[in-house]
Write an enzyme that holds these catalytic residues in place. Structure first.
Site, PDB file in Angstrom:
ATOM      1  N   ARG A 148       1.793   7.438  -3.422  1.00  0.00           N
ATOM      2  CA  ARG A 148       1.308   6.544  -4.482  1.00  0.00           C
ATOM      3  C   ARG A 148       1.710   7.006  -5.875  1.00  0.00           C
ATOM      4  NH1 ARG A 148       0.698   2.219  -1.485  1.00  0.00           N
ATOM      5  NH2 ARG A 148      -0.847   2.482   0.159  1.00  0.00           N
ATOM      6  N   THR A 173       8.769   5.762   7.933  1.00  0.00           N
ATOM      7  CA  THR A 173       7.895   4.689   8.410  1.00  0.00           C
ATOM      8  C   THR A 173       7.759   4.888   9.911  1.00  0.00           C
ATOM      9  OG1 THR A 173       8.848   3.201   6.749  1.00  0.00           O
ATOM     10  CG2 THR A 173       7.589   2.174   8.530  1.00  0.00           C
ATOM     11  N   GLN A 210       5.348   6.073  -6.237  1.00  0.00           N
ATOM     12  CA  GLN A 210       5.411   4.606  -6.274  1.00  0.00           C
ATOM     13  C   GLN A 210       4.952   4.055  -7.624  1.00  0.00           C
ATOM     14  OE1 GLN A 210       2.795   2.787  -3.372  1.00  0.00           O
ATOM     15  NE2 GLN A 210       3.374   0.699  -3.922  1.00  0.00           N
ATOM     16  N   ASP A 215       3.260   2.556   7.333  1.00  0.00           N
ATOM     17  CA  ASP A 215       4.183   2.640   6.200  1.00  0.00           C
ATOM     18  C   ASP A 215       3.662   3.716   5.237  1.00  0.00           C
ATOM     19  OD1 ASP A 215       5.977   2.126   4.147  1.00  0.00           O
ATOM     20  OD2 ASP A 215       4.839   0.414   3.381  1.00  0.00           O
ATOM     21  N   LYS A 267       8.304   5.014  -0.618  1.00  0.00           N
ATOM     22  CA  LYS A 267       8.132   4.448   0.720  1.00  0.00           C
ATOM     23  C   LYS A 267       9.209   4.891   1.705  1.00  0.00           C
ATOM     24  CE  LYS A 267       4.997   1.153  -0.334  1.00  0.00           C
ATOM     25  NZ  LYS A 267       3.759   0.915   0.415  1.00  0.00           N
ATOM     26  N   THR A 306       0.264  -3.920   4.360  1.00  0.00           N
ATOM     27  CA  THR A 306      -1.045  -3.341   4.681  1.00  0.00           C
ATOM     28  C   THR A 306      -2.041  -4.420   5.080  1.00  0.00           C
ATOM     29  OG1 THR A 306      -0.656  -1.691   2.995  1.00  0.00           O
ATOM     30  CG2 THR A 306      -2.920  -1.898   3.794  1.00  0.00           C
ATOM     31  N   GLU A 329      -0.279   3.088   5.300  1.00  0.00           N
ATOM     32  CA  GLU A 329      -0.518   1.654   5.274  1.00  0.00           C
ATOM     33  C   GLU A 329      -0.518   1.193   6.721  1.00  0.00           C
ATOM     34  OE1 GLU A 329       2.192  -0.272   2.493  1.00  0.00           O
ATOM     35  OE2 GLU A 329       0.854   0.296   0.834  1.00  0.00           O
ATOM     36  N   ASP A 347       9.611  -5.133   4.571  1.00  0.00           N
ATOM     37  CA  ASP A 347       8.157  -4.985   4.565  1.00  0.00           C
ATOM     38  C   ASP A 347       7.551  -6.033   3.638  1.00  0.00           C
ATOM     39  OD1 ASP A 347       5.703  -3.955   5.224  1.00  0.00           O
ATOM     40  OD2 ASP A 347       5.813  -2.280   3.822  1.00  0.00           O
ATOM     41  N   HIS A 373      -5.638  -7.004   0.454  1.00  0.00           N
ATOM     42  CA  HIS A 373      -4.881  -5.835   0.021  1.00  0.00           C
ATOM     43  C   HIS A 373      -4.199  -6.094  -1.328  1.00  0.00           C
ATOM     44  CE1 HIS A 373      -2.295  -2.301   0.114  1.00  0.00           C
ATOM     45  NE2 HIS A 373      -1.230  -3.067  -0.017  1.00  0.00           N
ATOM     46  N   GLU A 379      -6.993   2.115  -1.250  1.00  0.00           N
ATOM     47  CA  GLU A 379      -8.033   1.083  -1.371  1.00  0.00           C
ATOM     48  C   GLU A 379      -9.387   1.626  -0.927  1.00  0.00           C
ATOM     49  OE1 GLU A 379      -5.397  -1.766   1.000  1.00  0.00           O
ATOM     50  OE2 GLU A 379      -6.987  -3.028   0.200  1.00  0.00           O
ATOM     51  N   TYR A 420       3.772  -8.147   2.222  1.00  0.00           N
ATOM     52  CA  TYR A 420       2.599  -7.817   1.400  1.00  0.00           C
ATOM     53  C   TYR A 420       1.621  -8.967   1.614  1.00  0.00           C
ATOM     54  CZ  TYR A 420       0.676  -6.006  -3.102  1.00  0.00           C
ATOM     55  OH  TYR A 420      -0.086  -5.443  -4.104  1.00  0.00           O
ATOM     56  N   ARG A 457      -2.825  -2.746 -11.917  1.00  0.00           N
ATOM     57  CA  ARG A 457      -2.725  -3.536 -13.159  1.00  0.00           C
ATOM     58  C   ARG A 457      -4.109  -4.037 -13.548  1.00  0.00           C
ATOM     59  NH1 ARG A 457       0.821  -5.494  -9.568  1.00  0.00           N
ATOM     60  NH2 ARG A 457      -0.566  -7.264  -9.235  1.00  0.00           N
ATOM     61  N   GLU A 481      -0.201  -1.462   9.446  1.00  0.00           N
ATOM     62  CA  GLU A 481       0.475  -2.761   9.465  1.00  0.00           C
ATOM     63  C   GLU A 481       0.863  -3.119  10.896  1.00  0.00           C
ATOM     64  OE1 GLU A 481       3.693  -3.037   6.668  1.00  0.00           O
ATOM     65  OE2 GLU A 481       2.755  -1.662   5.231  1.00  0.00           O
ATOM     66  N   TYR A 517       7.960   1.842  -9.560  1.00  0.00           N
ATOM     67  CA  TYR A 517       8.049   0.505  -8.956  1.00  0.00           C
ATOM     68  C   TYR A 517       8.392  -0.624  -9.919  1.00  0.00           C
ATOM     69  CZ  TYR A 517       3.602  -1.660 -10.440  1.00  0.00           C
ATOM     70  OH  TYR A 517       2.597  -2.240 -11.154  1.00  0.00           O
TER      71      TYR A 517
HETATM   72 CA    CA Z   1       3.755  -1.553   3.275  1.00  0.00          CA
END
Ligand code: CA
Length: 390
Positions: free
Chosen positions: A218, A238, A221, A214, A234, A325, A180, A107, A114, A339, A109, A123, A182, A225
């Site tokens: 959260r 899927t 994650q 996906d 994740k 995403t 997500e 997968d 996104h 988001e 990004y 962050r 995709e 992560y």
């Molecule tokens: Ca994804």
């Protein structure tokens, strides 16, 4: 003999011809092609045993010349009204399955919108894009064995959760279950170890595309992560759509990527790009909440596959790689609820309710279509899933 009556506005006309795996009462799993609202049993219509398999892998491995030939045979059958009646099944009367055996699953990004949104959310005190982001398509290896077909229930995952106010994690069902939206691409023709696939070899290897959801926990994650990336947040499930739209049906959808600055290293440079103009729509409990534009992605799928193999890694028939995403510049184009609701702080209207993350019983349906020849649309169908409590 029976002719095929396909409405001119169907997203499954003879310019599409997506492949799937189906069964009817009384038949084993086999390969079918959707035309209009009918599924054509290819093992019967073409009399070829490769289509009697319960996955597309043997056919996908046969290569592009064969894909072109079979596509022409099916188009001729459909337009000349020569499909035997015993090869035809109404799409509503068949059971659809995972269309191919997933080999490896990667997968990416690849949406700048996104990645910037997630950077700001996860962050807030640093630059939203990491320094590597515009130099390579960032990705991770996912879990091939938990890729499921549309319609499969999604059991809410449990795991370690730690909010900023907690000093230590606790364990329990995810409270921030998300989607997500995709697109995914499946490799047909494998590559040897030590023989990278260049962007210009993309169409020799990649058979087609599906819609991907996906599912993402959260809270799990966010805690797990660092520093190696997504893992259990994740890997529980899927979902993919049941119809694989051949790359051969997407010529009209080809566009350019946004300007890539800095210019990518030579191994990532494309001749004519494989960026694709695909429109997605996300429905939450029957209410449309987002329309993510695949055409806004920063990296093309050919660049993703080139990057995946540039270190000498081989690829196998059935390898699935997803885009990451899909989000556009507007709020109503964001392809994940984290988001869309800005980390759960800005609930969105789902019918009469204001919602943030997924609740048990919720259903999400993601559909997609792309431009085809002569003003037609190429439909991907949809990928759907309902959340059930653990
Ligand atoms: Ca994804």
């Amino acid at each position: 003999m029976t002719g095929l009556d396909v409405p001119s506005d169907s997203q499954f006309g003879v310019n599409n011809l997506p492949y799937g795996i189906f069964s009817t009462r009384g038949t084993d799993k086999r390969v079918g092609v959707r035309i209009g609202d009918e599924v054509v049993d290819l093992s019967v219509a073409l009399g070829d045993t490769v289509f009697a398999n319960p996955s597309l892998n043997p056919f996908m491995a046969q290569g592009r010349e064969r894909w072109v030939d079979v596509r022409a045979q099916i188009a001729a059958l459909a337009t000349e009204g020569d499909v035997p009646a015993e090869a035809l099944h109404e799409v509503g009367a068949v059971t659809l399955y995972l269309p191919f055996e997933v080999a490896d699953y990667v997968d990416f990004y690849a949406s700048e919108y996104h990645a910037v949104n997630m950077g700001r959310l996860f962050r807030p005190d640093s630059e939203p894009l990491m320094p590597n982001w515009k130099h390579l398509p960032v990705g991770y290896h996912g879990r091939a064995g938990t890729v499921v077909v549309s319609g499969t229930d999604i059991v809410r995952p449990a795991g370690q959760r730690k909010t900023p106010s907690q000093s230590a994690p606790d364990f329990g069902p995810s409270r921030r279950l998300d989607i997500e939206a995709e697109m995914g691409f499946v490799v047909g023709v494998p590559s040897e170890r030590g023989a990278p696939i260049t962007p210009d070899q993309f169409a020799e290897h990649v058979f087609g595309a599906v819609i991907v959801n996906d599912w993402s926990a959260r809270d799990i994650q966010a805690w797990e992560y660092v520093p190696l990336g997504p893992f259990l947040g994740k890997s529980f499930a899927t979902s993919i759509s049941p119809w694989v739209v051949p790359l051969l049906a997407l010529e009209e959808a080809r566009i350019s990527t946004p300007i890539q600055d800095p210019e990518p290293l030579p191994y990532l440079r494309e001749g004519r790009s494989w960026a694709l103009d695909i429109d997605l729509a996300v429905e939450w409990n029957g209410h449309e909440v987002s329309r993510p534009p695949y055409g806004a992605m920063y990296w093309s799928p050919a660049q993703m596959l080139a990057h995946t193999t540039v270190n000498g890694a081989s690829s196998r028939t059935g390898d699935l790689f997803a885009s990451g995403t899909i989000s556009g510049p507007a709020k109503e184009q964001r392809g994940a609820f984290i988001e869309l609701t800005w980390g759960g702080t800005e609930p969105v209207a789902v019918g009469d309710e204001m919602r943030t993350f997924l609740e048990d019983g919720d259903e999400v349906v993601i559909s997609a279509s792309a431009p085809g020849p002569g003003g037609t649309r190429i439909g991907f169908g949809d990928v759907r899933g309902r959340i059930v409590g653990s």
